[in-house]
Design an enzyme around this catalytic site. Structure first.
Site, mmCIF file in Angstrom:
data_model
loop_
_atom_site.group_PDB
_atom_site.id
_atom_site.type_symbol
_atom_site.label_atom_id
_atom_site.label_comp_id
_atom_site.label_asym_id
_atom_site.label_seq_id
_atom_site.Cartn_x
_atom_site.Cartn_y
_atom_site.Cartn_z
ATOM 1 N N ARG A 166 50.014 23.334 33.548
ATOM 2 C CA ARG A 166 51.004 22.663 34.853
ATOM 3 C C ARG A 166 51.641 21.335 34.611
ATOM 4 O O ARG A 166 51.625 20.641 35.622
ATOM 5 C CB ARG A 166 48.947 21.901 35.134
ATOM 6 C CG ARG A 166 48.124 22.393 35.359
ATOM 7 C CD ARG A 166 46.789 22.189 35.042
ATOM 8 N NE ARG A 166 45.458 23.140 35.597
ATOM 9 C CZ ARG A 166 45.151 23.956 35.069
ATOM 10 N NH1 ARG A 166 45.963 25.111 34.141
ATOM 11 N NH2 ARG A 166 43.901 24.945 36.061
ATOM 12 N N LYS B 41 39.108 39.503 32.337
ATOM 13 C CA LYS B 41 40.237 38.497 32.060
ATOM 14 C C LYS B 41 41.205 39.449 30.870
ATOM 15 O O LYS B 41 41.006 40.207 31.354
ATOM 16 C CB LYS B 41 39.233 37.200 30.248
ATOM 17 C CG LYS B 41 37.886 36.681 31.280
ATOM 18 C CD LYS B 41 39.585 35.519 31.969
ATOM 19 C CE LYS B 41 37.878 34.458 32.842
ATOM 20 N NZ LYS B 41 39.031 33.232 33.594
ATOM 21 N N ARG C 24 44.690 42.577 36.631
ATOM 22 C CA ARG C 24 43.835 41.336 36.674
ATOM 23 C C ARG C 24 43.800 41.192 38.313
ATOM 24 O O ARG C 24 44.995 41.407 38.868
ATOM 25 C CB ARG C 24 44.270 40.757 35.855
ATOM 26 C CG ARG C 24 43.963 40.908 34.047
ATOM 27 C CD ARG C 24 44.297 39.647 33.458
ATOM 28 N NE ARG C 24 42.723 38.817 33.582
ATOM 29 C CZ ARG C 24 43.704 37.636 32.612
ATOM 30 N NH1 ARG C 24 44.243 37.036 32.102
ATOM 31 N NH2 ARG C 24 42.782 36.535 33.316
ATOM 32 N N ARG D 189 41.157 35.866 22.506
ATOM 33 C CA ARG D 189 40.203 34.962 22.360
ATOM 34 C C ARG D 189 38.987 36.231 21.518
ATOM 35 O O ARG D 189 38.078 35.697 20.675
ATOM 36 C CB ARG D 189 38.756 34.277 23.584
ATOM 37 C CG ARG D 189 39.590 34.170 24.108
ATOM 38 C CD ARG D 189 39.674 32.335 24.035
ATOM 39 N NE ARG D 189 40.998 31.858 25.226
ATOM 40 C CZ ARG D 189 41.489 30.929 25.246
ATOM 41 N NH1 ARG D 189 41.456 29.927 23.918
ATOM 42 N NH2 ARG D 189 42.056 30.437 25.696
ATOM 43 N N ASP E 88 36.032 30.716 28.648
ATOM 44 C CA ASP E 88 36.900 30.694 27.243
ATOM 45 C C ASP E 88 35.964 30.829 26.442
ATOM 46 O O ASP E 88 36.705 31.381 25.062
ATOM 47 C CB ASP E 88 38.090 30.153 27.007
ATOM 48 C CG ASP E 88 38.803 30.559 28.702
ATOM 49 O OD1 ASP E 88 39.565 31.597 29.146
ATOM 50 O OD2 ASP E 88 40.043 29.163 29.270
ATOM 51 N N LYS F 290 46.218 25.085 26.933
ATOM 52 C CA LYS F 290 47.115 25.794 27.263
ATOM 53 C C LYS F 290 47.590 25.481 28.607
ATOM 54 O O LYS F 290 48.318 26.376 29.517
ATOM 55 C CB LYS F 290 46.955 26.860 26.896
ATOM 56 C CG LYS F 290 47.765 28.224 27.932
ATOM 57 C CD LYS F 290 47.384 29.581 27.076
ATOM 58 C CE LYS F 290 45.978 30.101 27.570
ATOM 59 N NZ LYS F 290 45.682 30.871 28.234
ATOM 60 N N ARG G 145 35.802 40.705 28.841
ATOM 61 C CA ARG G 145 35.569 40.708 27.389
ATOM 62 C C ARG G 145 33.965 40.760 27.426
ATOM 63 O O ARG G 145 33.445 40.362 26.490
ATOM 64 C CB ARG G 145 35.929 39.362 27.903
ATOM 65 C CG ARG G 145 36.893 38.365 26.687
ATOM 66 C CD ARG G 145 37.330 37.450 27.657
ATOM 67 N NE ARG G 145 38.505 36.667 26.777
ATOM 68 C CZ ARG G 145 39.516 35.153 27.084
ATOM 69 N NH1 ARG G 145 38.537 35.352 28.061
ATOM 70 N NH2 ARG G 145 40.679 35.622 27.196
ATOM 71 N N GLY H 234 47.707 35.304 32.577
ATOM 72 C CA GLY H 234 47.330 35.112 34.307
ATOM 73 C C GLY H 234 47.383 33.920 34.742
ATOM 74 O O GLY H 234 47.942 33.758 36.030
ATOM 75 N N SER I 62 36.895 29.475 40.188
ATOM 76 C CA SER I 62 38.710 30.076 39.277
ATOM 77 C C SER I 62 39.238 28.538 39.403
ATOM 78 O O SER I 62 39.803 28.410 40.433
ATOM 79 C CB SER I 62 39.047 31.319 39.683
ATOM 80 O OG SER I 62 40.551 31.211 39.189
HETATM 81 C C1 S3P Z 1 42.056 28.856 33.697
HETATM 82 C C2 S3P Z 1 41.147 28.923 34.095
HETATM 83 C C3 S3P Z 1 40.134 30.372 33.529
HETATM 84 C C4 S3P Z 1 39.915 30.342 31.766
HETATM 85 C C5 S3P Z 1 41.338 30.089 32.008
HETATM 86 C C6 S3P Z 1 42.714 28.873 32.315
HETATM 87 C C7 S3P Z 1 42.771 27.813 33.383
HETATM 88 O O1 S3P Z 1 40.908 31.425 34.445
HETATM 89 O O2 S3P Z 1 39.558 31.591 31.413
HETATM 90 O O3 S3P Z 1 42.026 30.502 30.450
HETATM 91 O O4 S3P Z 1 44.602 27.549 32.902
HETATM 92 O O5 S3P Z 1 42.779 27.216 35.038
HETATM 93 P P1 S3P Z 1 39.810 31.108 35.972
HETATM 94 O O6 S3P Z 1 40.259 29.995 36.449
HETATM 95 O O7 S3P Z 1 40.930 32.180 36.636
HETATM 96 O O8 S3P Z 1 38.168 31.431 35.336
#
Ligand code: S3P
Length: 443
Positions: free
Chosen positions: A24, A348, A119, A395, A321, A19, A352, A92, A165
């Site tokens: 990206r 999240k 969020r 999840r 995750d 995902k 969680r 997100g 993050s």
């Molecule tokens: C992700 C980064 C993580 C992860 C999310 C996907 C990503 O979040 O928990 O499921 O694709 O960069 P954070 O970067 O906010 O920790």
């Protein structure tokens, strides 16, 4: 959803495409003038939200209905102002990465479902504003996110992230590609590096600094770049989805499961080391590279007696995750497992810490929330609740499936639609992994 009982077998299955990498691949391909074909793109609801938003901004994306056919993306130099709010759904990643992608380039509103609207988004808006973007948030923190075109474009920024993050880091790197000057982002801990890897694949000028001496900081620098496409991107199988199946197989009294073609990027796979520490037998075969990412086949055996584990706080961003899955394994391990330094879990798709503790308790194991994590004490007498509720968090639904495998019974999962945000075709893959049929097509 009625989840059938898992039976030990010797199946080989593929999980949907990663995902994180799918988002990206779409967003960076939308910056390329020439078309890119993306094989293995995740077809879950989160990635579809990114597809729809990019289309509204002017990119041309062909998404064949069958997931084993490649998607194609043709980018757009001048983004179009979308007539209506871009719906990021539950995702997100979609919202935060698109904030970086669209910053200063369009007048647009980004919105999402009730969970996404809770969020934090200021962590992205604040540095983008420092770069010159004009962004408004509801109550200074939440979606809807209103973005305005900046006629003078953006400036590079030297920014220290307040949280480790990858979404935030990636949003700033993507914005930095179009900014005047250099963008430098330092993170308190390493986080998943899919963006950096894909930027390199696209010939962007991106440098990753060593950890600053004496400080736990990782620096990533991007210069304004004209990207050049790789023409084709092959997205590996999603490690996170694979890990939940792997944990379910580990919770069975016997049998094995092979997960074929899974991404094993070291910034994603710390959960493997944790599961091995707990006593799970996991092997990696056929190591190879695919579009700049390491890939392998994971083979796990059931039947091991598991022991409790302490998850070090520095590992948390590298397994963020997978924590509900680790807690599900902790529920059948001997002793008390501790997870610390994971306050981000509260932000999240659900809180969680609360939802994982509730889930584990509903199966009869002891669990306690902490401000920044939880403790879980395993039991030999796990039992199923009448239903397990996902609370709208994919999840949590997948962690419930691990616990059901450990109990050896079918399970009623309430609010299970959310599982398809990351793992479309989950039930089909579950049956292939633990039912009577052998092998599965790529979902
Ligand atoms: C992700 C980064 C993580 C992860 C999310 C996907 C990503 O979040 O928990 O499921 O694709 O960069 P954070 O970067 O906010 O920790």
């Amino acid at each position: 959803m009625r989840l059938p009982r898992a039976r030990p077998g010797a199946a080989a299955v593929q999980v949907p495409g990663d995902k994180s990498i799918s988002h990206r691949a779409l967003i960076l391909s939308a910056m390329l003038p020439e078309p890119t074909s993306i094989a293995g793109l995740n077809r879950g609801a989160d990635v579809r939200a990114t597809v729809a938003a990019l289309r509204s901004l002017g990119a041309t994306i062909h998404l064949p209905a069958t997931a084993n056919k490649a998607a194609t993306v043709r980018g757009v130099a001048q983004l179009r102002d979308p007539g209506r709010a871009l719906d990021c759904g539950n995702s997100g990643s979609t919202m935060r990465l698109l904030m970086g992608f669209a910053a200063g380039r369009v007048n647009a509103v980004l919105d999402g479902d009730a969970s996404l609207r809770r969020r934090p988004m200021a962590r992205v808006a604040i540095p983008l504003r420092l770069m010159g973007a004009e962004i408004e948030l509801r109550a200074g923190e939440y979606a809807p996110v209103t973005m305005h075109r900046s006629p003078d474009g953006l400036e590079g920024v030297d920014y220290r992230l307040p949280v480790a993050s990858a979404q935030l880091k990636s949003a700033l790197l993507v914005a930095g590609l179009r900014a005047h000057g250099i963008t430098r982002v330092s993170s308190p801990e390493p986080t998943r590096d899919h963006t950096e890897r894909m930027l390199r694949l696209m010939h962007a000028s991106v440098a990753i600094g060593p950890r600053a001496r004496g400080r736990t900081s990782v620096v990533c620098t991007v210069r304004p770049s004209r990207l050049r496409g790789p023409k084709r991107i092959n997205v590996p199988g999603d490690f996170s989805s694979a890990f939940y199946l792997l944990a379910a197989a580990a919770a069975l009294p016997a049998g094995s499961l092979r997960l074929v073609g899974v991404g094993i990027n070291p910034t994603r796979t710390a959960a493997l080391a944790v599961a091995r520490d707990m006593g799970v037998d996991i092997r990696i075969h056929n190591r190879r590279a695919q579009s700049g990412e390491p890939v392998g086949d994971l083979v796990v055996r059931g039947g091991a007696v598991l022991r409790a584990v302490d998850v070090r706080r520095s590992l948390v961003p590298l397994l963020i995750d997978e924590i509900p899955a680790i807690c599900a394994l902790a529920a059948i391990a001997r002793g008390t497992s501790r997870i610390e330094g994971a306050a981000e879990l509260r932000r999240k798709e659900s809180d969680r810490i609360a939802t994982t503790v509730e889930l584990v308790r509903s199966f009869g194991a002891q669990a306690r929330p902490r401000a920044d994590g939880m403790t879980v004490t395993g039991t030999a007498s796990l039992r199923s609740p009448a239903t397990a509720d996902t609370h709208g968090d994919h999840r949590i639904g997948l962690a419930a499936a691990i616990l059901a495998a450990a109990v050896g019974a079918p399970l009623e999962i309430a609010n299970a639609e959310c599982i398809a945000t990351s793992f479309p075709g989950f039930l089909r893959t579950w049956r292939a992994a633990f039912g009577s049929s052998r092998g599965s097509p790529r979902p």
